[in-house]
Design an enzyme around this catalytic site. Sequence first.
Site, PDB file in Angstrom:
ATOM      1  N   PHE A   1       0.832  -1.197   0.000  1.00  0.00           N
ATOM      2  CA  PHE A   1       0.000   0.000   0.000  1.00  0.00           C
ATOM      3  C   PHE A   1       0.871   1.253   0.000  1.00  0.00           C
ATOM      4  O   PHE A   1       1.879   1.311   0.709  1.00  0.00           O
ATOM      5  CB  PHE A   1      -0.866   0.082   1.264  1.00  0.00           C
ATOM      6  CG  PHE A   1      -1.761  -1.091   1.523  1.00  0.00           C
ATOM      7  CD1 PHE A   1      -3.067  -1.108   1.063  1.00  0.00           C
ATOM      8  CD2 PHE A   1      -1.312  -2.167   2.278  1.00  0.00           C
ATOM      9  CE1 PHE A   1      -3.913  -2.175   1.338  1.00  0.00           C
ATOM     10  CE2 PHE A   1      -2.144  -3.241   2.562  1.00  0.00           C
ATOM     11  CZ  PHE A   1      -3.449  -3.247   2.086  1.00  0.00           C
ATOM     12  N   ASP A   2       0.450   2.246  -0.749  1.00  0.00           N
ATOM     13  CA  ASP A   2       0.896   3.602  -0.481  1.00  0.00           C
ATOM     14  C   ASP A   2       0.222   4.034   0.823  1.00  0.00           C
ATOM     15  O   ASP A   2      -0.725   3.393   1.287  1.00  0.00           O
ATOM     16  CB  ASP A   2       0.492   4.504  -1.659  1.00  0.00           C
ATOM     17  CG  ASP A   2       0.989   5.929  -1.511  1.00  0.00           C
ATOM     18  OD1 ASP A   2       1.958   6.154  -0.747  1.00  0.00           O
ATOM     19  OD2 ASP A   2       0.398   6.820  -2.148  1.00  0.00           O
TER      20      ASP A   2
END
Length: 354
Positions: free
Chosen positions: A190-191
Amino acid sequence: MPPYDLDHRLVVGVSSSALFDLSTSQRVFDEQGIEAYRAYQDRYRDRTLRRGVAFEFVQRLLSLNDLSPDAQDPLVEVFVLSKNDPSTGLRVMSSVAAYGLPISRAIFTQGLAPYAYIPALNISLFLSGDAGDVRRATTLGHPAGQVLGSAAVGHLAAAGPTAEHPPGAPVTAGEAEVAADDAAELRVAFDFDGVLADDSAERIFQSDGLEQFHQYESARKVTEHHAGPILPFLRALSTIQRREDERVAEDPTYRPRVRVSIVTARSAPSHERAVNTLRSWGVTVNDAFFLGGADKGRVLRVLRPHIFFDDQRGHLDPVAREVASVLVPYGVTNEVTAVPSEPTVDASTPTPVG
Protein backbone atom coordinates in the site's frame (compact mmCIF):
# COMPACT_ATOMS: atom_id res chain seq x y z
CA MET A 1 -31.36 -22.00 8.98
CA PRO A 2 -30.00 -18.54 9.95
CA PRO A 3 -28.71 -16.20 7.21
CA TYR A 4 -25.09 -16.55 6.14
CA ASP A 5 -23.17 -14.06 8.29
CA LEU A 6 -21.02 -11.53 6.42
CA ASP A 7 -20.27 -9.20 9.31
CA HIS A 8 -17.31 -11.13 10.73
CA ARG A 9 -15.47 -12.01 7.53
CA LEU A 10 -13.11 -10.30 5.14
CA VAL A 11 -15.41 -9.70 2.17
CA VAL A 12 -14.07 -8.62 -1.23
CA GLY A 13 -16.15 -7.67 -4.24
CA VAL A 14 -14.47 -8.18 -7.60
CA SER A 15 -15.85 -7.33 -11.01
CA SER A 16 -15.50 -9.77 -13.87
CA SER A 17 -13.20 -7.24 -15.57
CA ALA A 18 -10.79 -7.41 -12.63
CA LEU A 19 -10.88 -11.16 -12.14
CA PHE A 20 -10.65 -12.11 -15.83
CA ASP A 21 -9.19 -10.68 -19.00
CA LEU A 22 -12.27 -9.38 -20.84
CA SER A 23 -10.37 -7.34 -23.43
CA THR A 24 -11.65 -9.44 -26.35
CA SER A 25 -15.20 -9.40 -25.00
CA GLN A 26 -15.01 -5.64 -24.54
CA ARG A 27 -13.83 -5.23 -28.12
CA VAL A 28 -16.79 -7.23 -29.39
CA PHE A 29 -19.12 -5.07 -27.32
CA ASP A 30 -17.53 -1.79 -28.44
CA GLU A 31 -17.40 -2.65 -32.14
CA GLN A 32 -20.55 -4.75 -32.61
CA GLY A 33 -22.94 -3.88 -29.78
CA ILE A 34 -24.80 -5.63 -27.02
CA GLU A 35 -26.55 -8.33 -29.09
CA ALA A 36 -23.29 -9.42 -30.71
CA TYR A 37 -21.70 -9.44 -27.25
CA ARG A 38 -24.43 -11.69 -25.88
CA ALA A 39 -24.11 -14.04 -28.86
CA TYR A 40 -20.33 -14.10 -28.40
CA GLN A 41 -20.59 -15.05 -24.72
CA ASP A 42 -23.16 -17.75 -25.51
CA ARG A 43 -20.99 -19.17 -28.30
CA TYR A 44 -17.92 -19.36 -26.06
CA ARG A 45 -19.66 -20.11 -22.77
CA ASP A 46 -17.56 -23.21 -22.22
CA ARG A 47 -14.29 -21.54 -23.18
CA THR A 48 -12.53 -20.47 -20.00
CA LEU A 49 -11.62 -16.81 -19.74
CA ARG A 50 -7.97 -15.88 -19.27
CA ARG A 51 -6.82 -14.73 -15.83
CA GLY A 52 -7.14 -11.03 -15.14
CA VAL A 53 -5.07 -8.57 -13.12
CA ALA A 54 -6.68 -9.41 -9.77
CA PHE A 55 -6.88 -13.17 -10.30
CA GLU A 56 -3.77 -14.21 -8.37
CA PHE A 57 -4.54 -11.84 -5.50
CA VAL A 58 -8.06 -13.28 -5.18
CA GLN A 59 -6.82 -16.85 -5.49
CA ARG A 60 -4.20 -16.43 -2.76
CA LEU A 61 -6.58 -14.52 -0.51
CA LEU A 62 -9.12 -17.32 -0.71
CA SER A 63 -6.44 -19.90 0.08
CA LEU A 64 -6.24 -18.39 3.58
CA ASN A 65 -9.55 -20.01 4.40
CA ASP A 66 -7.63 -23.10 5.45
CA LEU A 67 -6.87 -21.15 8.64
CA SER A 68 -10.48 -21.62 9.70
CA PRO A 69 -11.16 -24.81 11.68
CA ASP A 70 -14.55 -25.06 9.99
CA ALA A 71 -14.74 -25.16 6.18
CA GLN A 72 -18.33 -23.91 6.43
CA ASP A 73 -17.14 -20.83 8.30
CA PRO A 74 -14.50 -19.24 6.02
CA LEU A 75 -12.46 -16.20 6.98
CA VAL A 76 -12.63 -14.77 3.45
CA GLU A 77 -15.63 -14.36 1.18
CA VAL A 78 -15.46 -13.11 -2.42
CA PHE A 79 -18.43 -11.88 -4.40
CA VAL A 80 -18.38 -11.40 -8.16
CA LEU A 81 -20.03 -8.01 -8.78
CA SER A 82 -20.75 -7.63 -12.47
CA LYS A 83 -22.64 -5.38 -14.87
CA ASN A 84 -23.29 -8.41 -17.06
CA ASP A 85 -26.82 -9.75 -17.09
CA PRO A 86 -27.35 -13.19 -15.53
CA SER A 87 -27.24 -14.89 -18.93
CA THR A 88 -23.91 -13.46 -20.11
CA GLY A 89 -22.61 -13.92 -16.57
CA LEU A 90 -22.79 -17.68 -17.02
CA ARG A 91 -19.41 -17.66 -18.76
CA VAL A 92 -17.88 -15.75 -15.85
CA MET A 93 -19.07 -18.29 -13.28
CA SER A 94 -18.12 -21.17 -15.57
CA SER A 95 -14.57 -19.77 -15.66
CA VAL A 96 -14.58 -19.40 -11.87
CA ALA A 97 -15.43 -23.11 -11.61
CA ALA A 98 -12.86 -24.10 -14.24
CA TYR A 99 -10.07 -22.53 -12.20
CA GLY A 100 -11.34 -24.13 -9.01
CA LEU A 101 -11.88 -20.81 -7.28
CA PRO A 102 -14.13 -21.26 -4.23
CA ILE A 103 -16.47 -18.43 -5.25
CA SER A 104 -20.16 -19.23 -5.20
CA ARG A 105 -21.75 -15.82 -4.67
CA ALA A 106 -22.34 -13.31 -7.45
CA ILE A 107 -24.43 -10.27 -8.27
CA PHE A 108 -25.26 -9.45 -11.89
CA THR A 109 -26.85 -6.04 -12.43
CA GLN A 110 -27.43 -5.62 -16.15
CA GLY A 111 -25.86 -2.36 -17.20
CA LEU A 112 -25.75 -0.86 -13.73
CA ALA A 113 -22.65 -0.58 -11.58
CA PRO A 114 -23.16 -2.83 -8.53
CA TYR A 115 -21.21 -0.72 -6.03
CA ALA A 116 -24.43 0.32 -4.27
CA TYR A 117 -24.36 -3.13 -2.65
CA ILE A 118 -20.91 -2.66 -1.07
CA PRO A 119 -22.19 -1.59 2.39
CA ALA A 120 -25.00 -4.17 2.40
CA LEU A 121 -22.51 -6.99 1.83
CA ASN A 122 -19.89 -5.69 4.31
CA ILE A 123 -17.38 -5.44 1.46
CA SER A 124 -14.04 -4.01 2.59
CA LEU A 125 -12.57 -3.84 -0.93
CA PHE A 126 -14.17 -3.49 -4.37
CA LEU A 127 -11.96 -4.03 -7.43
CA SER A 128 -13.03 -3.21 -10.98
CA GLY A 129 -11.48 -2.39 -14.31
CA ASP A 130 -14.07 0.32 -14.93
CA ALA A 131 -12.59 3.72 -14.04
CA GLY A 132 -15.95 5.45 -13.87
CA ASP A 133 -17.48 2.87 -11.56
CA VAL A 134 -14.52 3.02 -9.20
CA ARG A 135 -14.43 6.80 -9.14
CA ARG A 136 -18.13 7.01 -8.31
CA ALA A 137 -17.78 4.32 -5.64
CA THR A 138 -14.85 6.20 -4.07
CA THR A 139 -16.75 9.48 -4.17
CA LEU A 140 -19.53 7.77 -2.20
CA GLY A 141 -16.99 6.72 0.44
CA HIS A 142 -16.67 3.07 -0.56
CA PRO A 143 -13.30 1.21 -0.45
CA ALA A 144 -12.68 0.82 -4.18
CA GLY A 145 -9.79 0.54 -6.61
CA GLN A 146 -9.33 0.38 -10.38
CA VAL A 147 -7.15 -2.45 -11.64
CA LEU A 148 -4.87 -1.23 -14.41
CA GLY A 149 -4.71 -3.35 -17.53
CA SER A 150 -6.74 -6.44 -18.29
CA ALA A 151 -4.55 -9.56 -18.42
CA ALA A 152 -2.70 -11.17 -15.54
CA VAL A 153 0.80 -9.85 -14.85
CA GLY A 154 3.98 -11.30 -13.41
CA HIS A 155 4.60 -15.04 -13.69
CA LEU A 156 1.00 -15.74 -14.71
CA ALA A 157 1.54 -13.63 -17.81
CA ALA A 158 4.73 -15.45 -18.75
CA ALA A 159 3.97 -19.15 -18.48
CA GLY A 160 6.51 -21.61 -19.82
CA PRO A 161 10.29 -22.01 -19.68
CA THR A 162 12.38 -19.06 -18.53
CA ALA A 163 16.00 -18.15 -18.93
CA GLU A 164 16.60 -19.26 -15.33
CA HIS A 165 14.77 -22.57 -15.80
CA PRO A 166 14.87 -23.83 -19.39
CA PRO A 167 13.05 -27.09 -20.18
CA GLY A 168 14.54 -30.01 -18.28
CA ALA A 169 16.87 -27.93 -16.12
CA PRO A 170 17.14 -29.22 -12.53
CA VAL A 171 15.77 -27.07 -9.73
CA THR A 172 17.93 -26.82 -6.62
CA ALA A 173 16.55 -27.61 -3.18
CA GLY A 174 16.90 -23.95 -2.20
CA GLU A 175 15.01 -22.81 -5.28
CA ALA A 176 12.29 -25.36 -4.63
CA GLU A 177 11.91 -24.13 -1.04
CA VAL A 178 11.65 -20.51 -2.20
CA ALA A 179 9.12 -21.51 -4.86
CA ALA A 180 7.02 -23.39 -2.30
CA ASP A 181 7.03 -20.43 0.08
CA ASP A 182 6.16 -18.03 -2.73
CA ALA A 183 3.28 -20.24 -3.84
CA ALA A 184 1.67 -19.86 -0.42
CA GLU A 185 2.43 -16.21 0.36
CA LEU A 186 0.11 -13.26 -0.14
CA ARG A 187 2.08 -10.02 -0.45
CA VAL A 188 0.03 -6.83 -0.33
CA ALA A 189 1.58 -3.37 -0.71
CA PHE A 190 0.00 0.00 0.00
CA ASP A 191 0.90 3.60 -0.48
CA PHE A 192 0.10 5.56 2.68
CA ASP A 193 -1.33 9.02 1.96
CA GLY A 194 -4.53 8.96 -0.07
CA VAL A 195 -4.81 5.18 0.30
CA LEU A 196 -4.67 4.11 3.96
CA ALA A 197 -4.75 7.65 5.36
CA ASP A 198 -6.74 10.58 4.07
CA ASP A 199 -5.16 13.29 1.91
CA SER A 200 -4.88 16.10 4.49
CA ALA A 201 -1.08 15.87 4.65
CA GLU A 202 -0.83 15.45 0.87
CA ARG A 203 -2.75 18.71 0.47
CA ILE A 204 -0.11 20.51 2.54
CA PHE A 205 2.62 19.05 0.35
CA GLN A 206 0.83 20.01 -2.87
CA SER A 207 0.10 23.57 -1.75
CA ASP A 208 3.11 24.49 0.39
CA GLY A 209 5.95 22.16 -0.61
CA LEU A 210 8.12 19.54 1.06
CA GLU A 211 9.58 21.64 3.89
CA GLN A 212 6.17 22.78 5.11
CA PHE A 213 4.90 19.22 4.78
CA HIS A 214 7.64 17.89 7.07
CA GLN A 215 6.99 20.68 9.59
CA TYR A 216 3.26 19.98 9.52
CA GLU A 217 3.75 16.25 10.09
CA SER A 218 6.45 16.66 12.75
CA ALA A 219 4.17 18.95 14.77
CA ARG A 220 1.49 16.21 14.65
CA LYS A 221 3.66 13.12 15.03
CA VAL A 222 1.48 11.69 17.82
CA THR A 223 -1.79 12.71 16.17
CA GLU A 224 -3.53 9.89 14.37
CA HIS A 225 -4.31 10.41 10.70
CA HIS A 226 -7.91 10.20 9.55
CA ALA A 227 -8.74 7.00 7.69
CA GLY A 228 -8.30 6.78 3.94
CA PRO A 229 -10.45 4.76 1.53
CA ILE A 230 -8.57 1.42 1.67
CA LEU A 231 -8.05 1.24 5.44
CA PRO A 232 -11.12 -1.03 5.88
CA PHE A 233 -9.38 -3.69 3.80
CA LEU A 234 -6.13 -3.48 5.76
CA ARG A 235 -8.05 -3.72 9.02
CA ALA A 236 -9.87 -6.82 7.79
CA LEU A 237 -6.60 -8.31 6.53
CA SER A 238 -5.04 -7.69 9.94
CA THR A 239 -7.63 -9.98 11.53
CA ILE A 240 -6.26 -12.80 9.38
CA GLN A 241 -2.71 -11.88 10.37
CA ARG A 242 -3.77 -12.22 14.01
CA ARG A 243 -5.21 -15.62 13.20
CA GLU A 244 -1.82 -16.56 11.74
CA ASP A 245 -0.13 -15.39 14.95
CA GLU A 246 -2.42 -17.74 16.88
CA ARG A 247 -1.46 -20.54 14.50
CA VAL A 248 2.24 -19.91 15.12
CA ALA A 249 1.64 -20.11 18.88
CA GLU A 250 -0.01 -23.49 18.34
CA ASP A 251 2.47 -24.73 15.75
CA PRO A 252 5.93 -23.07 15.74
CA THR A 253 6.69 -24.64 12.34
CA TYR A 254 3.90 -22.68 10.69
CA ARG A 255 5.18 -19.84 8.52
CA PRO A 256 2.82 -16.82 8.19
CA ARG A 257 1.72 -16.27 4.61
CA VAL A 258 0.31 -12.73 4.68
CA ARG A 259 2.91 -10.00 4.32
CA VAL A 260 1.88 -6.34 4.31
CA SER A 261 4.16 -3.56 3.11
CA ILE A 262 3.94 0.22 2.99
CA VAL A 263 5.69 1.81 0.00
CA THR A 264 5.51 5.57 0.36
CA ALA A 265 7.21 8.73 -0.86
CA ARG A 266 7.42 9.89 2.75
CA SER A 267 10.81 10.05 4.47
CA ALA A 268 12.17 11.21 7.83
CA PRO A 269 10.94 13.09 9.76
CA SER A 270 7.40 12.60 8.38
CA HIS A 271 7.73 8.82 8.72
CA GLU A 272 7.12 9.04 12.48
CA ARG A 273 3.50 10.13 12.25
CA ALA A 274 2.78 7.40 9.71
CA VAL A 275 4.24 4.69 11.98
CA ASN A 276 2.43 6.03 15.04
CA THR A 277 -0.82 6.11 13.09
CA LEU A 278 -0.46 2.51 11.94
CA ARG A 279 0.14 1.46 15.55
CA SER A 280 -2.89 3.38 16.78
CA TRP A 281 -5.04 1.72 14.12
CA GLY A 282 -3.98 -1.67 15.47
CA VAL A 283 -2.93 -3.01 12.06
CA THR A 284 0.06 -5.19 11.27
CA VAL A 285 2.65 -3.97 8.78
CA ASN A 286 5.68 -6.15 8.08
CA ASP A 287 7.73 -3.79 5.90
CA ALA A 288 7.85 -0.04 5.44
CA PHE A 289 9.72 1.68 2.62
CA PHE A 290 10.09 5.44 3.20
CA LEU A 291 11.55 6.35 -0.17
CA GLY A 292 11.57 10.15 -0.06
CA GLY A 293 10.60 10.49 -3.69
CA ALA A 294 12.85 7.70 -5.03
CA ASP A 295 11.34 5.50 -7.74
CA LYS A 296 8.89 3.09 -6.14
CA GLY A 297 9.32 0.70 -9.04
CA ARG A 298 12.83 -0.18 -7.89
CA VAL A 299 11.41 -1.56 -4.64
CA LEU A 300 8.27 -3.09 -6.12
CA ARG A 301 10.22 -5.16 -8.65
CA VAL A 302 12.09 -6.78 -5.76
CA LEU A 303 9.17 -6.98 -3.35
CA ARG A 304 6.86 -8.47 -6.05
CA PRO A 305 3.55 -7.82 -4.28
CA HIS A 306 0.51 -9.65 -5.57
CA ILE A 307 -1.32 -6.33 -5.48
CA PHE A 308 -0.21 -2.73 -4.97
CA PHE A 309 -2.49 0.21 -4.15
CA ASP A 310 -1.53 3.81 -4.93
CA ASP A 311 -3.42 7.02 -5.55
CA GLN A 312 -1.17 8.26 -8.37
CA ARG A 313 -0.92 6.86 -11.90
CA GLY A 314 2.65 8.12 -12.11
CA HIS A 315 3.67 5.55 -9.50
CA LEU A 316 1.64 2.73 -11.03
CA ASP A 317 2.03 2.96 -14.81
CA PRO A 318 5.78 2.17 -14.87
CA VAL A 319 5.23 -1.16 -13.06
CA ALA A 320 1.71 -2.13 -14.13
CA ARG A 321 3.00 -4.76 -16.58
CA GLU A 322 4.99 -6.44 -13.80
CA VAL A 323 2.94 -5.86 -10.64
CA ALA A 324 -0.85 -6.08 -10.26
CA SER A 325 -1.55 -2.37 -9.83
CA VAL A 326 -4.63 -0.69 -8.41
CA LEU A 327 -5.41 3.01 -8.67
CA VAL A 328 -7.31 4.52 -5.75
CA PRO A 329 -8.87 7.66 -7.33
CA TYR A 330 -9.11 9.63 -4.11
CA GLY A 331 -7.96 12.96 -2.78
CA VAL A 332 -6.20 16.03 -4.06
CA THR A 333 -4.11 14.19 -6.64
CA ASN A 334 -7.28 12.89 -8.30
CA GLU A 335 -9.59 15.87 -8.04
CA VAL A 336 -11.68 16.47 -11.14
CA THR A 337 -14.97 18.14 -11.87
CA ALA A 338 -18.00 16.70 -10.13
CA VAL A 339 -18.56 13.04 -10.87
CA PRO A 340 -22.00 12.42 -12.35
CA SER A 341 -24.33 10.21 -10.38
CA GLU A 342 -25.15 6.76 -11.67
CA PRO A 343 -27.58 7.20 -14.59
CA THR A 344 -30.83 5.34 -14.90
CA VAL A 345 -30.26 2.75 -17.60
CA ASP A 346 -32.92 0.98 -19.62
CA ALA A 347 -32.45 -2.78 -19.78
CA SER A 348 -31.70 -2.57 -23.50
CA THR A 349 -29.17 0.27 -23.24
CA PRO A 350 -25.61 -0.75 -24.21
CA THR A 351 -23.22 -0.52 -21.27
CA PRO A 352 -19.55 -1.34 -20.78
CA VAL A 353 -18.51 -4.88 -19.90
CA GLY A 354 -17.67 -5.31 -16.23
